[in-house]
Scaffold this active site. Structure first.
Site, short mmCIF file in Angstrom:
data_model
loop_
_atom_site.label_atom_id
_atom_site.label_comp_id
_atom_site.label_asym_id
_atom_site.label_seq_id
_atom_site.Cartn_x
_atom_site.Cartn_y
_atom_site.Cartn_z
N ASN A 209 35.78 21.23 43.94
CA ASN A 209 35.48 20.61 42.65
C ASN A 209 36.53 19.55 42.34
O ASN A 209 37.53 19.43 43.05
CB ASN A 209 35.51 21.66 41.53
CG ASN A 209 34.20 22.45 41.45
OD1 ASN A 209 33.17 22.04 41.98
ND2 ASN A 209 34.26 23.58 40.78
N HIS B 108 24.90 22.51 40.20
CA HIS B 108 25.17 21.29 40.96
C HIS B 108 23.87 20.59 41.39
O HIS B 108 23.80 20.00 42.47
CB HIS B 108 26.03 21.57 42.19
CG HIS B 108 27.39 22.09 41.90
ND1 HIS B 108 28.50 21.30 41.81
CD2 HIS B 108 27.83 23.36 41.65
CE1 HIS B 108 29.57 22.04 41.54
NE2 HIS B 108 29.19 23.30 41.41
FE1 HDE Z 1 29.41 27.02 43.83
N1 HDE Z 1 27.42 27.26 44.24
N2 HDE Z 1 29.53 28.97 43.35
N3 HDE Z 1 31.35 26.78 43.31
N4 HDE Z 1 29.30 25.09 44.30
C1 HDE Z 1 26.58 26.30 44.63
O1 HDE Z 1 25.05 26.55 46.38
C2 HDE Z 1 28.62 29.91 43.65
C3 HDE Z 1 32.19 27.74 42.85
C4 HDE Z 1 30.32 24.20 44.37
O2 HDE Z 1 26.71 19.53 46.72
C5 HDE Z 1 25.23 26.84 45.01
O3 HDE Z 1 23.89 25.14 47.69
C6 HDE Z 1 29.12 31.22 43.32
C7 HDE Z 1 33.56 27.30 42.89
C8 HDE Z 1 29.82 22.91 44.74
O4 HDE Z 1 25.29 20.98 47.52
C9 HDE Z 1 25.37 28.35 44.82
C10 HDE Z 1 30.37 31.02 42.80
C11 HDE Z 1 33.50 26.02 43.37
C12 HDE Z 1 28.45 23.07 44.90
C13 HDE Z 1 26.80 28.47 44.36
C14 HDE Z 1 30.63 29.60 42.83
C15 HDE Z 1 32.12 25.71 43.62
C16 HDE Z 1 28.15 24.45 44.62
C17 HDE Z 1 24.05 26.21 44.34
C18 HDE Z 1 31.34 32.06 42.26
C19 HDE Z 1 34.66 25.04 43.59
C20 HDE Z 1 27.45 21.99 45.26
C21 HDE Z 1 23.38 25.37 45.41
C22 HDE Z 1 31.66 33.07 43.18
C23 HDE Z 1 35.61 25.50 44.56
C24 HDE Z 1 27.33 21.80 46.73
C25 HDE Z 1 24.10 25.64 46.61
C26 HDE Z 1 26.36 20.68 47.01
C27 HDE Z 1 26.87 25.00 44.72
C28 HDE Z 1 27.37 29.66 44.14
C29 HDE Z 1 31.81 29.02 42.31
C30 HDE Z 1 31.72 24.42 44.12
C31 HDE Z 1 24.38 29.01 43.89
C32 HDE Z 1 28.38 32.54 43.50
C33 HDE Z 1 34.80 28.09 42.51
C34 HDE Z 1 30.64 21.64 44.91
O5 HDE Z 1 25.22 29.04 46.03
#
Ligand code: HDE
Length: 712
Positions: A164, A91
């Site tokens: 999302n 992201h």
């Molecule tokens: Fe994320 N995700 N994600 N994700 N995600 C990040 O956090 C992570 C997942 C989502 O505009 C990171 O600050 C793991 C689902 C958005 O700043 C990180 C898993 C959904 C954003 C991270 C998921 C999301 C992130 C990278 C699986 C939808 C952007 C930078 C367990 C429900 C937020 C940060 C923004 C961002 C980890 C799966 C949505 C690496 C470990 C499912 C919208 O922490």
């Protein structure tokens, strides 16, 4: 007539309190303490010393070596050397806006969260939309999932709904996230492709991991190429809990429904825009807000009483499943309006830090194993991205609720904590700050007391075992046009996969289990044999189709904020152009006047008409519809201009309403554009009305089958 691009900014409107503007004031005031305005100020060093010469470094003689003593240059270059922070792991590419949330009523029966109880209460929000795969500088319109993250600055603390634009996810367990992300990211040897999933490692992984099948078909659908950030649905994905004052919990799935409709680009548009306007989505959102076309979403929840947890043919804790809206409708809770652009991209959009673990009393998690892992990841990742544990002090992240505790010091600590006791309990500072016991309202946070009696094991629940029935439901819920787009997307992406065995595995072991016809069509496009049967037994669902999944059933409420290109040339009838513009602006359409060049054109009565851009500068790709202005010589001038001809053909090919004053009819005939409800010519109210109606339908879908031959 050119658009209201110079509309006053929110900050210039301070004092003019409309309900829409009052909202962000609390957050605005909190940002006010750090906002810096250099108007009328002298250039100074960080230490406050006025700078006399910002052009020349200090040297031993005009042609001599620079001196280490030059503290002004040293300070400037040192800062410059460190002015980037690591981009988000996923992201990374995103944009954001401020706004507010307002509850429709008192939802106390559902939750004790204060911001959902009072329709008078305005809760400031900050939203960040993003793509997942690409780096910070990648294109906006690539085929990808979009992040939809909302930070609510509630009176009881920050609540982050980090969702999302698709309601499911690729994997079921957080431990697989690094594997998935490594597979979808550019390939490690040459860092290709930027921003897309059409490559071997992605398809290798997803064809080996069938739990991804449902999310992959969403990613191959039009949902992965949204027309605008304003036309995306948002989903919390996981099942959460809402808890009321009596401690009664309900399972919920969060939904954001855009009033602008759920609209997408066509693949050809998305690909071209990625080059012609890399910033297409962020520009669209920015301009909509600047021109007062504030985008609006309705927040709703699907509610499942605790007692009904096991009543579905899927597990509520499985993040690869939806609850079809036909089984549990979405109950509207309130609305969100985005009405203010950031002042500083870095300070606000780049530094905002979301975390699904940021919740407030009345909201709680479930045991979804993907959600559980996320609770750890987000705060952890900020420690390297934002340089330490105090990122909650960065102005955009600061809660509006007070946040006293014993956490002190460390890098980037800004708060000057008074008092001597950084521990609890204490008797030195009067015992403050003290715990607050849980209460019906305004109490301390208390986790939902779920009973757990289990073995400590590494195991996937059997109830997570069906990976295909909902992917099939999705495919069967699409209109014929949408289904064809899905076939095309799989064919395009797999066509880019170099290894034949990966293409074959996706067709035979994934697509064949979703739908044999889908598999056969994709196989034919790849030159592979059509599979005769699937590899697993897919449970039959009682629901055969879910109309709520088709975007055609979400055309939006009217045309507010949609964009019309008005093509002009010398000889344009200024009065007619004015009449049209007024009629379209009355419908809140955004109009851009485009000429053969960026220079003003001469109207028939000798006046000069300013244009917003040249046709080349603003391709039809960026618009919802095109109108050819009337007037002697306009059509003749445009006919002889390849860019204008291309403009019309391309807009028509992309199924957009193409219209003009009466002179345009001859040109449309010459171009052999086949008559349909979106091809119009006339200068009367009836034609205007038909044009607006066609824009309201977004595309002339019936045209799609016949436009393949148009070169554009
Ligand atoms: Fe994320 N995700 N994600 N994700 N995600 C990040 O956090 C992570 C997942 C989502 O505009 C990171 O600050 C793991 C689902 C958005 O700043 C990180 C898993 C959904 C954003 C991270 C998921 C999301 C992130 C990278 C699986 C939808 C952007 C930078 C367990 C429900 C937020 C940060 C923004 C961002 C980890 C799966 C949505 C690496 C470990 C499912 C919208 O922490």
């Amino acid at each position: 007539m050119p658009s209201k691009k110079n509309a006053p900014k929110e900050s210039q409107l301070a004092g003019t309190q409309t309900p829409d503007r009052a909202n962000t004031n609390a957050k605005l005031q909190s940002l006010e303490t750090v906002r810096s305005d250099a108007t009328g100020q002298a250039l100074r060093t960080n230490q406050g010393v006025k700078i006399a010469d910002n052009q020349n470094s200090l040297k031993a003689g005009a042609r001599g070596p620079s001196l280490l003593e030059d503290f002004i240059m040293r300070e400037k270059i040192t800062h410059f050397d460190h002015e980037r922070i690591p981009e988000r792991i996923v992201h990374a590419r995103g944009t954001g806006a401020h706004g507010y949330f307002q509850s429709y009523g008192n939802h106390a029966e559902l939750t004790k969260a204060g911001f959902l109880q009072d329709p008078e209460k305005i809760t400031p929000v900050f939203v960040r939309f993003s793509t997942v795969q690409g780096p910070r500088g990648s294109g906006d319109t690539v085929r990808d999932v979009r992040g939809f993250a909302v930070k609510f600055f509630t009176d009881e603390g920050n609540f982050d709904l980090v969702g999302n634009n698709m309601p499911v996810f690729f994997i079921q367990d957080a431990i697989k996230f690094p594997d998935f992300v490594h597979a979808v990211k550019p390939e490690p040897h040459n860092e290709i492709p930027t921003g897309g999933s059409a490559h071997d490692t992605f398809w290798d992984f997803v064809s080996l991991v069938p739990e991804s099948a449902h999310m992959v078909i969403w990613a191959m659908s039009d949902r992965a190429i949204p027309k605008s950030l304003r036309t995306m649905e948002g989903f919390g994905v996981h099942t959460f809990r809402l808890i009321n004052a009596e401690g009664v919990a309900s399972f919920v799935k969060f939904h954001w429904k855009p009033r602008q409709g759920v609209l997408s680009l066509l693949w050809d548009e998305a690909q071209k825009l990625a080059g012609k306007d890399t910033d297409h989505h962020r520009r669209d959102l920015w301009e909509a807000i600047e021109t007062g076309n504030y985008p609006e979403w309705e927040l709703g929840v699907q509610i499942v009483p605790e007692a009904d947890e096991h009543k579905f043919d899927f597990d509520l804790l499985d993040p690869t499943k939806i609850i079809p809206e036909e089984l549990v409708p979405v109950t509207p809770l309130g609305k969100m309006v985005l009405n203010r652009n950031p002042d500083n991209f870095f300070a606000e959009v780049e530094q905002v830090a979301f975390c699904p673990g940021h919740i407030v009393p009345g909201i709680d998690f479930t045991n979804d194993p993907l959600l559980q892992g996320r609770l750890f990841s987000y705060t952890d990742t900020q420690i390297s991205r934002l340089g330490g544990p105090n990122f909650h002090e960065i102005p955009i992240n600061r809660p509006l609720a007070p946040n006293h505790n014993g956490q002190r010091d460390a890098m980037h600590r800004v708060t000057l904590d008074k008092g001597r006791a950084a521990y609890e309990p204490n008797s030195i500072d009067g015992g403050w700050p003290k715990e607050t016991p849980p209460a019906a309202q305004d109490g301390g946070f208390e986790s939902y007391q779920e009973r757990i009696d289990a073995h400590k094991i590494r195991q996937r629940s059997e109830s997570f075992g069906d990976h295909f029935s909902q992917a099939r439901l999705f495919f069967h819920s699409m209109s014929p046009n949408e289904q064809q787009h899905i076939v095309n997307a799989y064919s395009f992406e797999l066509g880019k996969v170099e290894r034949e065995h990966i293409r074959a595995r996706e067709v035979n072991e994934i697509l064949a289990n979703i739908d044999l016809e889908l598999a056969a069509k994709v196989a034919a496009n790849l030159g592979l044999p059509a599979p005769k049967k699937g590899t697993v037994k897919v449970p039959a669902l009682s629901l055969k189709a879910s109309p709520a999944l088709s975007q055609l059933n979400h055309p939006g409420e009217g045309v507010k904020g949609r964009k019309v290109a008005l093509l002009v040339a010398d000889g344009v009838d200024g009065a007619l152009a004015d009449k049209l513009t007024k009629a379209l602006e009355a419908e809140s359409l955004q109009i851009k006047v485009l000429g053969p060049t960026s220079a003003p054109v001469k109207t028939a009565d000798g006046k000069m008409l300013a244009v917003d851009a040249s046709m080349e500068g603003m391709p039809s790709l960026a618009f919802d519809a095109v109108w050819v202005a009337g007037g002697k010589g306009v059509v003749d001038a445009l006919k002889g201009d390849g860019t204008a001809v291309h403009y019309i053909l391309e807009a028509f090919k992309h199924l957009k309403p193409v219209a003009g004053d009466k002179e345009a009819k001859v040109w449309f005939d010459e171009l052999k554009l086949k008559a349909d409800e979106g091809l119009l010519a006339g200068s009367d109210g009836k034609t205007y009305k038909a044009f607006v109606e066609a824009i309201g339908k977004h595309r002339v879908w019936a045209r799609e089958a016949s436009v393949k031959a148009i070169p554009a």
